[in-house]
Scaffold this active site. Structure first.
Site, PDB file in Angstrom:
ATOM      1  N   HIS A  74      -0.075   6.987 -10.027  1.00  0.00           N
ATOM      2  CA  HIS A  74      -1.399   6.687 -10.591  1.00  0.00           C
ATOM      3  C   HIS A  74      -1.471   7.157 -12.046  1.00  0.00           C
ATOM      4  O   HIS A  74      -2.011   6.456 -12.908  1.00  0.00           O
ATOM      5  CB  HIS A  74      -2.494   7.410  -9.793  1.00  0.00           C
ATOM      6  CG  HIS A  74      -2.641   6.970  -8.361  1.00  0.00           C
ATOM      7  ND1 HIS A  74      -2.528   7.836  -7.312  1.00  0.00           N
ATOM      8  CD2 HIS A  74      -2.911   5.751  -7.816  1.00  0.00           C
ATOM      9  CE1 HIS A  74      -2.736   7.184  -6.165  1.00  0.00           C
ATOM     10  NE2 HIS A  74      -2.959   5.906  -6.446  1.00  0.00           N
ATOM     11  N   LYS A 109     -10.383   3.618   6.759  1.00  0.00           N
ATOM     12  CA  LYS A 109      -9.624   4.722   7.360  1.00  0.00           C
ATOM     13  C   LYS A 109     -10.193   6.062   6.887  1.00  0.00           C
ATOM     14  O   LYS A 109     -10.752   6.152   5.800  1.00  0.00           O
ATOM     15  CB  LYS A 109      -8.160   4.595   6.964  1.00  0.00           C
ATOM     16  CG  LYS A 109      -8.009   4.448   5.465  1.00  0.00           C
ATOM     17  CD  LYS A 109      -6.639   4.026   5.010  1.00  0.00           C
ATOM     18  CE  LYS A 109      -6.703   3.915   3.489  1.00  0.00           C
ATOM     19  NZ  LYS A 109      -5.705   3.160   2.879  1.00  0.00           N
ATOM     20  N   ARG A 154       3.741  -2.414  -7.133  1.00  0.00           N
ATOM     21  CA  ARG A 154       5.010  -1.738  -6.900  1.00  0.00           C
ATOM     22  C   ARG A 154       6.054  -2.694  -6.359  1.00  0.00           C
ATOM     23  O   ARG A 154       7.180  -2.730  -6.782  1.00  0.00           O
ATOM     24  CB  ARG A 154       4.824  -0.582  -5.917  1.00  0.00           C
ATOM     25  CG  ARG A 154       4.121   0.588  -6.528  1.00  0.00           C
ATOM     26  CD  ARG A 154       3.520   1.468  -5.493  1.00  0.00           C
ATOM     27  NE  ARG A 154       2.419   0.802  -4.837  1.00  0.00           N
ATOM     28  CZ  ARG A 154       1.612   1.383  -3.957  1.00  0.00           C
ATOM     29  NH1 ARG A 154       1.800   2.631  -3.632  1.00  0.00           N
ATOM     30  NH2 ARG A 154       0.626   0.713  -3.421  1.00  0.00           N
ATOM     31  N   SER A 214       0.427   7.292  -2.051  1.00  0.00           N
ATOM     32  CA  SER A 214      -0.316   8.448  -1.545  1.00  0.00           C
ATOM     33  C   SER A 214       0.030   8.695  -0.089  1.00  0.00           C
ATOM     34  O   SER A 214       0.156   9.837   0.346  1.00  0.00           O
ATOM     35  CB  SER A 214      -1.823   8.209  -1.685  1.00  0.00           C
ATOM     36  OG  SER A 214      -2.181   8.087  -3.034  1.00  0.00           O
TER      37      SER A 214
HETATM   38  P1  ADP Z   1      -5.954   1.447  -2.648  1.00  0.00           P
HETATM   39  O1  ADP Z   1      -6.328   1.948  -1.285  1.00  0.00           O
HETATM   40  O2  ADP Z   1      -7.048   0.719  -3.346  1.00  0.00           O
HETATM   41  O3  ADP Z   1      -4.635   0.717  -2.697  1.00  0.00           O
HETATM   42  P2  ADP Z   1      -4.522   3.617  -3.925  1.00  0.00           P
HETATM   43  O4  ADP Z   1      -5.060   4.917  -4.413  1.00  0.00           O
HETATM   44  O5  ADP Z   1      -3.473   3.654  -2.880  1.00  0.00           O
HETATM   45  O6  ADP Z   1      -5.791   2.788  -3.486  1.00  0.00           O
HETATM   46  O7  ADP Z   1      -3.947   2.796  -5.151  1.00  0.00           O
HETATM   47  C1  ADP Z   1      -4.748   2.456  -6.238  1.00  0.00           C
HETATM   48  C2  ADP Z   1      -3.966   1.547  -7.153  1.00  0.00           C
HETATM   49  O8  ADP Z   1      -2.856   2.252  -7.673  1.00  0.00           O
HETATM   50  C3  ADP Z   1      -3.391   0.311  -6.457  1.00  0.00           C
HETATM   51  O9  ADP Z   1      -3.435  -0.761  -7.370  1.00  0.00           O
HETATM   52  C4  ADP Z   1      -1.975   0.706  -6.171  1.00  0.00           C
HETATM   53  O10 ADP Z   1      -1.131  -0.427  -6.126  1.00  0.00           O
HETATM   54  C5  ADP Z   1      -1.678   1.542  -7.385  1.00  0.00           C
HETATM   55  N1  ADP Z   1      -0.601   2.510  -7.143  1.00  0.00           N
HETATM   56  C6  ADP Z   1      -0.533   3.458  -6.199  1.00  0.00           C
HETATM   57  N2  ADP Z   1       0.625   4.143  -6.266  1.00  0.00           N
HETATM   58  C7  ADP Z   1       1.315   3.596  -7.298  1.00  0.00           C
HETATM   59  C8  ADP Z   1       2.602   3.819  -7.885  1.00  0.00           C
HETATM   60  N3  ADP Z   1       3.446   4.717  -7.410  1.00  0.00           N
HETATM   61  N4  ADP Z   1       2.942   3.054  -8.908  1.00  0.00           N
HETATM   62  C9  ADP Z   1       2.119   2.104  -9.377  1.00  0.00           C
HETATM   63  N5  ADP Z   1       0.912   1.819  -8.884  1.00  0.00           N
HETATM   64  C10 ADP Z   1       0.514   2.551  -7.857  1.00  0.00           C
END
Ligand code: ADP
Length: 163
Positions: free
Chosen positions: A18, A42, A91, A129
């Protein structure tokens, strides 16, 4: 020009992936609003307050980043913030289908809202995450994947001081 971008997500917890996306976004946006979604199907590991606190700590040195929570439609939140850009990270191909649907739906709901997809540094493409939560819960070292404040919070959560 004041180009405001929203970076929405769950951030449960915020990872180096992030952070990488925020840093890249700061190259073309003047201000980034990291927006933590309140409504989740969730149950999150960290409460909304904890996720906001960790994000604030991680981005404390960056005056152009603001951390907020939002409830309801992203399109409405974007209008409130006067933002015309949504940032999402991509990703793998597996992210693409859902992201495409969301981006097109958001554009239907708010015709001036553009979604920008960014790829992280290649060594962060495997990071999520959920993987960080899983490794931390099993006592693994996640120090390379998250900010020290997040690592401390994970250790406290899993009562896991010895790695
Ligand atoms: P969501 O539940 O909306 O996917 P996340 O917090 O998991 O929320 O992710 C928010 C955004 O950050 C999403 O667009 C996700 O693809 C991106 N993201 C999460 N981890 C990474 C990473 N390692 N590299 C690039 N983008 C990421």
């Amino acid at each position: 020009m004041n180009r405001i971008a929203i970076y929405p997500g769950s951030f449960d917890p915020v990872t180096r992936g992030h952070e990488d996306i925020v840093e890249r976004s700061l190259q073309f946006a003047d201000r980034i609003i990291v927006a933590v979604a309140v409504s989740l199907s969730k149950a999150p590991l960290f409460s909304l307050e904890e996720r906001l606190r960790l994000l604030n700590e991680v981005f404390s040195g960056e005056s152009r980043v603001e951390v907020r929570s939002f409830d309801g439609l992203l399109a409405n939140f974007a209008r409130q913030c006067d933002a015309h850009l949504v940032i999402r990270g991509l990703r793998a191909v597996s992210d693409f289908e859902y992201e495409l649907q969301m981006a097109l739906m958001n554009r239907r709901l708010h015709s001036e809202l553009e979604t920008v997809f960014l790829m992280p540094a290649v060594d962060l493409t495997f990071l999520s995450s959920s993987l960080v939560r899983e490794v931390a819960s099993l006592g693994g070292d996640v120090g390379a994947f998250v900010h020290p404040a997040v690592e401390r919070a994970l250790r406290a959560r899993f009562n896991n001081d010895i790695q």
